[in-house]
Design a protein around this motif. Structure first.
Motif, PDB file in Angstrom:
ATOM      1  N   ILE A   5       7.345 -26.616 -25.522  1.00  0.00           N
ATOM      2  CA  ILE A   5       7.727 -27.910 -24.955  1.00  0.00           C
ATOM      3  C   ILE A   5       8.879 -28.479 -25.783  1.00  0.00           C
ATOM      4  N   ILE A   6      10.013 -28.679 -25.139  1.00  0.00           N
ATOM      5  CA  ILE A   6      11.184 -29.221 -25.834  1.00  0.00           C
ATOM      6  C   ILE A   6      11.099 -30.744 -25.849  1.00  0.00           C
ATOM      7  N   ALA A   7      11.121 -31.323 -27.038  1.00  0.00           N
ATOM      8  CA  ALA A   7      11.051 -32.783 -27.167  1.00  0.00           C
ATOM      9  C   ALA A   7      12.416 -33.393 -26.873  1.00  0.00           C
ATOM     10  N   LEU A   8      12.504 -34.134 -25.767  1.00  0.00           N
ATOM     11  CA  LEU A   8      13.765 -34.760 -25.358  1.00  0.00           C
ATOM     12  C   LEU A   8      13.926 -36.104 -26.078  1.00  0.00           C
ATOM     13  N   ASP A   9      14.190 -36.032 -27.362  1.00  0.00           N
ATOM     14  CA  ASP A   9      14.327 -37.251 -28.157  1.00  0.00           C
ATOM     15  C   ASP A   9      15.763 -37.753 -28.082  1.00  0.00           C
ATOM     16  N   PHE A  10      16.120 -38.196 -26.876  1.00  0.00           N
ATOM     17  CA  PHE A  10      17.460 -38.709 -26.605  1.00  0.00           C
ATOM     18  C   PHE A  10      17.363 -40.161 -26.136  1.00  0.00           C
ATOM     19  N   GLU A  11      18.514 -40.848 -26.140  1.00  0.00           N
ATOM     20  CA  GLU A  11      18.529 -42.272 -25.807  1.00  0.00           C
ATOM     21  C   GLU A  11      18.476 -42.530 -24.310  1.00  0.00           C
ATOM     22  N   ASP A  12      19.102 -41.679 -23.499  1.00  0.00           N
ATOM     23  CA  ASP A  12      19.214 -41.978 -22.077  1.00  0.00           C
ATOM     24  C   ASP A  12      19.338 -40.701 -21.255  1.00  0.00           C
ATOM     25  N   ARG A  13      19.311 -40.857 -19.931  1.00  0.00           N
ATOM     26  CA  ARG A  13      19.347 -39.720 -19.010  1.00  0.00           C
ATOM     27  C   ARG A  13      20.641 -38.923 -19.125  1.00  0.00           C
ATOM     28  N   GLU A  14      21.753 -39.594 -19.417  1.00  0.00           N
ATOM     29  CA  GLU A  14      23.021 -38.877 -19.544  1.00  0.00           C
ATOM     30  C   GLU A  14      22.941 -37.831 -20.640  1.00  0.00           C
ATOM     31  N   GLN A  15      22.410 -38.218 -21.797  1.00  0.00           N
ATOM     32  CA  GLN A  15      22.251 -37.269 -22.896  1.00  0.00           C
ATOM     33  C   GLN A  15      21.247 -36.177 -22.537  1.00  0.00           C
ATOM     34  N   VAL A  16      20.180 -36.562 -21.848  1.00  0.00           N
ATOM     35  CA  VAL A  16      19.140 -35.600 -21.465  1.00  0.00           C
ATOM     36  C   VAL A  16      19.705 -34.508 -20.579  1.00  0.00           C
ATOM     37  N   PHE A  17      20.395 -34.885 -19.527  1.00  0.00           N
ATOM     38  CA  PHE A  17      20.837 -33.872 -18.575  1.00  0.00           C
ATOM     39  C   PHE A  17      22.065 -33.113 -19.060  1.00  0.00           C
TER      40      PHE A  17
END
Length: 236
Positions: A5-17
């Motif tokens: 499971i990759i932890a998506l420790d990002f601020e917002d959807r733009e960084q996530v995708f």
């Protein structure tokens, strides 16, 4: 199941995708959405991830009075996620009410219920911290064992714990009870703020049912290569 499971420790959807676009050709991707991302983007980020065929571990670590947790889990149960978390320290009634709310929510939405996982002791917590700051006189191992057994008897499907504790937890609970482990690092990585860390290969030998990996993948120069290296170690 045994996911990475990759932890998506990002601020917002733009960084996530932007990050996830690198994994376009990776099958059966599983990610963790934690407080930082969920509190900014809300449930819409879960919908976007599901549309991409990505499984979601929603890690909000609910800890409140039983009625509040039940109602919150009723809402989360409708989000079609694969895993959710509560704090085992909330007690037996809180955990059982969380499970009740989760099942009601998933039934209303017509989706498969998420696995309910309980936090034992954070992998950033040392035994000295537990004794001096939480005033817990039991050993760290005894505390984790107690919380795991409490969680299982209250309806949880597993726990979040250090992989170092997996053998003890598996001996103390049923075969179906899951141990999902954060605090995973490649041998070359820094432990950062984690205290009880292991490599993917060590976690596999200890009996882990799933890994949660953040910075070793998200901060890597080549995240896909790091993910594949972890997967190779994990499958040995």
């Amino acid at each position: 199941m045994r996911p990475i499971i990759i932890a998506l420790d990002f601020e917002d959807r733009e960084q996530v995708f932007h990050f996830l676009d690198q994994f376009d050709h990776q099958d059966q991707l599983f990610v963790k959405v934690g407080m930082e991302l969920f509190y900014f983007e809300g449930p819409k980020i879960l919908l976007e991830l599901r549309k991409r065929g990505i499984q979601v571990f929603l890690d909000l670590k609910l800890y409140d009075i039983p009625n509040t947790v039940e109602q919150a889990m009723y809402q989360l149960g409708q989000q079609e996620v694969s895993m959710v978390t509560v704090h085992a320290a909330g007690g037996a009634e809180m955990i059982s009410r969380a499970k009740k709310g989760l099942l009601r929510g998933s039934q209303k939405a017509g989706v498969k219920p998420a696995k309910l996982l309980a936090i034992t002791q954070l992998t950033s917590t040392s035994e000295e911290q537990m004794r001096t700051e939480q005033l817990v006189n039991a050993s760290l191992t005894e505390s984790v064992r107690h919380y795991a057994q409490l969680a299982e008897s209250s309806g949880a499907d597993g726990v979040i714990s250090s992989a170092l504790e997996d053998p003890m937890i598996h001996r103390s609970t049923s075969d179906e009870f899951l141990c999902i482990n954060p605090g995973i690092r490649l041998a070359s990585d820094s432990a950062d703020d984690q205290k009880r860390v292991v490599t993917p290969a060590q976690a596999a030998k200890l009996g882990s049912d799933g890994l949660v990996v953040g910075r070793s993948i998200t901060k890597a120069a080549d995240p896909v290569a790091a993910y594949q290296k972890i997967a190779k170690e994990w499958e040995l």
